[in-house]
Write an enzyme that holds these catalytic residues in place. Sequence first.
Site, PDB file in Angstrom:
ATOM      1  CG  ASP A 162      -1.740  -1.303   1.319  1.00  0.00           C
ATOM      2  OD1 ASP A 162      -1.417  -2.283   0.634  1.00  0.00           O
ATOM      3  OD2 ASP A 162      -2.703  -1.340   2.093  1.00  0.00           O
ATOM      4  CD  GLU A 392      -1.553  -5.718   9.104  1.00  0.00           C
ATOM      5  OE1 GLU A 392      -1.902  -5.123  10.149  1.00  0.00           O
ATOM      6  OE2 GLU A 392      -1.950  -5.389   7.969  1.00  0.00           O
TER       7      GLU A 392
END
Length: 426
Positions: A162, A392
């Site tokens: 991203d 994550e």
Amino acid sequence: MSVTVEAARAILRGNDRGGYTVPTAGLYPYQWNWDAAFVAMGWITFDEPRAWRELERLLEGQWADGMVPHIIFHGPRSEYFPGPDVWKTRGPVPASGISQPPVLATSLRHCWEKACERALAEDRAAALYPRVLAWHRWWASARDPEGSGLVGCLHPWESGMDNSPAWDPAFARVSPNPTTPIRRSDTGHVGAEMRPSDDFYRRVIALIDLYASLDWEPRALWARTPFKVADLAINAILHRANRDLLALGERFGTAAERAELSARLETTAGAIDRLWSEAAGLYLPRDLILGEPIEAAISAGFLPLWAGVAKAARMRRMAATLERWAAKLRYLVPSTSPEDPRFEPKRYWRGPVWCMMNMMIAEGFRAGGASDLAQRIKADTAALILRAGFHEYFDPLTGAGLGGGQFSWTASVALSWRLIEGAAGA
Ligand code: GLC
């Protein structure tokens, strides 16, 4: 928390919403594309029918033209932003309008080879193969209409990385004024210092607004977008995936399909090779609007090893680059070079370590013959998970676990790469 095989399995079971696995509860409440591919590799280690289901549910979102969206909005509405009302797509189920790195064929081959329940595996893989082939054809036609051998990435979210600093210059061309109002929900789950900035969100939404106004028509997107880059995650992963699809094609495909895949592989190998930068000591992405390399050393720059296209001399050069990075950090592989002034050890794709990237990079080095470095990356990955849990992503300097917890692809990588099997308590 305890870091055991049983704990990793419990994460997948806990994130299971009925045939699809959410990346983590709260922050990401739907099915994500490349997450699903890694997650199936986790499920196949202990529940084979469930692994096949994961891949099938992902393909429920496939469009008529072959595209497989990056988010499939199965399940109930949630506060997730941007939801279906922002994307305004018209596929078979509510979904986003862009794709994500195509790990699916590699996952399909992996599951098919590892499966013990052979009749089931043959059946499910035979049904999935043509649909994956349709997706790969979509990449070639919709994202490489000029046949250059490199597919273009039209949105930072399509790269899966991203807010990587690699996208900063191209992204600066995108309007910061979306028509859709911004309603961020992510920072209610994770500290803002670990997430992309508000400016980033304004631009990602403005790009979605533009594409929705073009009705997601691939030729119109290609012609009108201000953001068009050749990303190494997508291109290297796609090359590898085409090789895996070709192997599946030996069993499930036709001679014509195998010839088509072989021809494409030849073109893409050459095109990826031209992204090499001797000065940077790894591969660099490319800005397809300016026609120039993007000067950003990021972890995806090692993925041509995973694709199997990097020659031995280049692999040695990349190993030296990574050794230099290693001298500045405790844990490999940071998503952005610590030599880059834009390196931020806690902010998402601007520095932190991601376990599935480590798996692909290490396996690439191992296949190329650099087994010590591969082992170092694998040991670091195991150490991070054992120390901090199934996060994550992780801080490469301190090893702190960051972002969402109980994360599906981290648990899956631990299972499929056998990271925690020998660990205490496993
Ligand atoms: C973030 C990551 C992306 C991932 C998604 C779900 O957006 O950058 O790669 O697929 O979260 O885990």
